[in-house]
Design a protein around this motif. Structure first.
Motif, PDB file in Angstrom:
ATOM      1  N   LEU A 130       0.824  -1.213   0.000  1.00  0.00           N
ATOM      2  CA  LEU A 130       0.000   0.000   0.000  1.00  0.00           C
ATOM      3  C   LEU A 130       0.856   1.259   0.000  1.00  0.00           C
ATOM      4  O   LEU A 130       0.534   2.239  -0.671  1.00  0.00           O
ATOM      5  CB  LEU A 130      -0.935  -0.004   1.209  1.00  0.00           C
ATOM      6  N   ILE A 131       1.941   1.224   0.761  1.00  0.00           N
ATOM      7  CA  ILE A 131       2.820   2.392   0.805  1.00  0.00           C
ATOM      8  C   ILE A 131       3.467   2.600  -0.565  1.00  0.00           C
ATOM      9  O   ILE A 131       3.525   3.723  -1.078  1.00  0.00           O
ATOM     10  CB  ILE A 131       3.879   2.226   1.916  1.00  0.00           C
ATOM     11  N   CYS A 132       3.918   1.507  -1.162  1.00  0.00           N
ATOM     12  CA  CYS A 132       4.549   1.615  -2.490  1.00  0.00           C
ATOM     13  C   CYS A 132       3.535   2.046  -3.543  1.00  0.00           C
ATOM     14  O   CYS A 132       3.857   2.803  -4.450  1.00  0.00           O
ATOM     15  CB  CYS A 132       5.147   0.281  -2.901  1.00  0.00           C
ATOM     16  N   ASN A 133       2.310   1.554  -3.403  1.00  0.00           N
ATOM     17  CA  ASN A 133       1.307   1.885  -4.409  1.00  0.00           C
ATOM     18  C   ASN A 133       0.984   3.372  -4.386  1.00  0.00           C
ATOM     19  O   ASN A 133       0.773   3.985  -5.425  1.00  0.00           O
ATOM     20  CB  ASN A 133       0.049   1.063  -4.173  1.00  0.00           C
ATOM     21  N   ARG A 134       0.940   3.947  -3.201  1.00  0.00           N
ATOM     22  CA  ARG A 134       0.668   5.376  -3.123  1.00  0.00           C
ATOM     23  C   ARG A 134       1.754   6.159  -3.842  1.00  0.00           C
ATOM     24  O   ARG A 134       1.489   7.175  -4.481  1.00  0.00           O
ATOM     25  CB  ARG A 134       0.590   5.811  -1.658  1.00  0.00           C
ATOM     26  N   LEU A 135       2.987   5.688  -3.747  1.00  0.00           N
ATOM     27  CA  LEU A 135       4.089   6.383  -4.411  1.00  0.00           C
ATOM     28  C   LEU A 135       4.164   6.022  -5.887  1.00  0.00           C
ATOM     29  O   LEU A 135       5.116   6.392  -6.572  1.00  0.00           O
ATOM     30  CB  LEU A 135       5.403   6.039  -3.719  1.00  0.00           C
ATOM     31  N   ASP A 136       3.168   5.260  -6.338  1.00  0.00           N
ATOM     32  CA  ASP A 136       3.050   4.919  -7.756  1.00  0.00           C
ATOM     33  C   ASP A 136       4.206   4.055  -8.257  1.00  0.00           C
ATOM     34  O   ASP A 136       4.671   4.209  -9.374  1.00  0.00           O
ATOM     35  CB  ASP A 136       2.936   6.201  -8.609  1.00  0.00           C
ATOM     36  N   TYR A 137       4.664   3.152  -7.388  1.00  0.00           N
ATOM     37  CA  TYR A 137       5.631   2.156  -7.851  1.00  0.00           C
ATOM     38  C   TYR A 137       4.830   1.071  -8.556  1.00  0.00           C
ATOM     39  O   TYR A 137       3.902   0.516  -7.982  1.00  0.00           O
ATOM     40  CB  TYR A 137       6.381   1.518  -6.681  1.00  0.00           C
ATOM     41  N   ASN A 138       5.214   0.767  -9.760  1.00  0.00           N
ATOM     42  CA  ASN A 138       4.488  -0.271 -10.492  1.00  0.00           C
ATOM     43  C   ASN A 138       5.169  -1.614 -10.295  1.00  0.00           C
ATOM     44  O   ASN A 138       6.223  -1.707  -9.693  1.00  0.00           O
ATOM     45  CB  ASN A 138       4.444   0.080 -11.974  1.00  0.00           C
ATOM     46  N   HIS A 139       4.551  -2.631 -10.839  1.00  0.00           N
ATOM     47  CA  HIS A 139       5.132  -3.986 -10.880  1.00  0.00           C
ATOM     48  C   HIS A 139       5.395  -4.549  -9.499  1.00  0.00           C
ATOM     49  O   HIS A 139       6.359  -5.281  -9.308  1.00  0.00           O
ATOM     50  CB  HIS A 139       6.440  -4.012 -11.669  1.00  0.00           C
TER      51      HIS A 139
END
Lengths: 219, 202
Positions: A130-139
């Motif tokens: 969730l934290i990575c997704n907010r920062l728009d990290y894909n894959h």
């Protein structure tokens, strides 16, 4: 008198205005960067969080590892201690508290590989996701069920009972083969080889002893 | 005449300038939901792990239970006095105001789903939007004959030592074949059949 003074000041009015604007513009530079709004919109984050697209099952992962697929990285988000104890083959340890450090950024924020996060369950991995997704990290993906599911399905698969479908037994044979790949030995598999060799030697077929009782005559 | 034209131009420019600013302000729409916590602070909160509440502590009157499962599952069975706000609906309609109201009343919103992991999604989104008085209930829900059963749930429990299991399985294999090799050496001797002469009757 007042009029004259006012006229004097007013003759500088453009300069004064220009100075005011310059000061204001300088103030903008000094303003702190508004960091709280980083990343994707909250609505988009919620939408992504609800979707279960991010999960990868243990069977899929085992298949990837066995086929030596080069397109993914495994990341263990547990603390270092448990990582040293046991982790998936070729995994990298990024404990949760180092998730946003620069070193881990090069693993997480890239487009070349699929990143698979895992922990004991998938609770911590989900939080990291969730934290990575907010920062728009894909894959970035999450191993569903984490290492506990890994143990229950791949390392120690449950043998299906005989009245279960063919699919269940096929799945079991895949999982069993996978677990052997990861180092688990099965007594019955191990035994199978010597048995094959021994069988031709054993030509002795025990026969039931027939004891014929002497037939005693009548009278 | 020239002077007049100059002032005209200036005033037109000024009016246009002011108009653009006014129109811009009128059409400016503040985004409905704004983050108040950045990712680093969120991560700190996650590591602190002070946002869990055990199942036996929910009798407290300062608690509002919120069921984040779908309305269908909520109908099937839910905890007492729980409010149903499914995760996809969290930011829609009056739901954010409800959380504000709970905060204003100095109560704590307790999120629960069929597992704590399910509630985590809602928790993390809400926390980053500035709702700080929320917690996750450590519960796992199951049904038995359509009755809801609640179990305490421990997150991230390390169930088994996988290395030990693998070592154990290899040990077993090494020990087992030895005695089994000896067994096939047993040869059952054939006993020759002795045919007894058939004695006749009289």
């Amino acid at each position: 008198m007042i009029n004259r003074k006012l006229a004097k000041v007013l003759s500088f009015r453009y300069k004064i205005l220009a100075i005011i604007f310059l000061v204001l513009a300088g103030g903008l530079v000094v303003l702190p960067k508004y960091e709280k709004q980083e990343g994707i919109q909250p609505e988009a984050l919620l939408k992504n969080a609800v979707s279960s697209e991010r999960y990868i099952t243990t069977d899929e992962l085992a298949d990837l590892i066995i086929n030596q697929d080069p397109s993914f990285i495994l990341i263990d988000v547990r603390e270092e201690e448990s990582y040293k104890k046991y982790s998936l083959p070729n995994s990298i340890n990024i404990p949760l508290d180092k998730l946003l450090s620069e070193d881990s950024n090069s693993f997480l924020n890239q487009d070349q590989f699929d990143v698979i996060l895992f922990s004991n369950d998938h609770f911590y991995a989900d939080q990291a996701w969730l934290i990575c997704n907010r920062l728009d990290y894909n894959h970035i993906r999450v191993l569903k069920g984490g290492l506990n599911a890994w143990f229950n399905t791949i390392i120690n698969p449950e043998k299906p009972s005989e009245n279960q479908s063919v699919i269940a037994s096929e799945l079991y044979s895949f999982r069993k083969a996978a677990s052997m790949y990861f180092g688990v030995a099965y007594p019955d598999e191990f035994k199978a080889k010597p048995v094959v060799k021994i069988i031709p030697k054993k030509k002795v077929i025990p026969k039931k002893k027939k004891k014929k009782m002497p037939v005693e005559g009548g009278c | 005449m020239k002077e007049l034209e100059k002032t005209k131009r200036i005033s037109i420019a000024a009016v246009l300038f002011i108009l653009i600013i006014i129109i811009g302000l009128l059409f400016y729409e503040r985004p409905k939901h704004l983050y108040t916590v950045n990712s680093n602070d969120m991560l700190e909160k996650v590591i602190k792990a002070d946002y869990f509440i055990a199942l036996d502590k929910i009798d407290d009157p300062s608690i509002v239970l919120i069921d984040i499962r779908s309305p269908f599952e909520f109908e099937k069975g839910h905890l007492n006095e729980a409010i149903n706000i499914s995760t996809p609906e969290l930011l829609k309609g009056d739901n954010p105001e409800l959380f504000n109201k709970i905060a204003a009343n100095k109560k704590v919103a307790i999120l629960y789903g069929s597992t704590p992991t399910e509630a985590n999604n809602a928790f993390m989104v809400l926390y980053q939007l500035g709702f700080e008085n929320i917690k996750i209930l450590l519960v796992s829900l199951a049904y038995e004959q359509n009755k809801l059963i609640t179990n305490n749930s421990i997150i991230e429990k390390n169930v088994t030592d996988i290395n030990a299991f693998i070592a154990e399985s290899q040990k077993k294999v090494k020990i087992v074949p030895k005695p089994k090799k000896r067994i096939p050496k047993k040869v059952v001797p054939k006993k020759k059949k002795k045919k007894m002469p058939v004695e006749g009757g009289c």
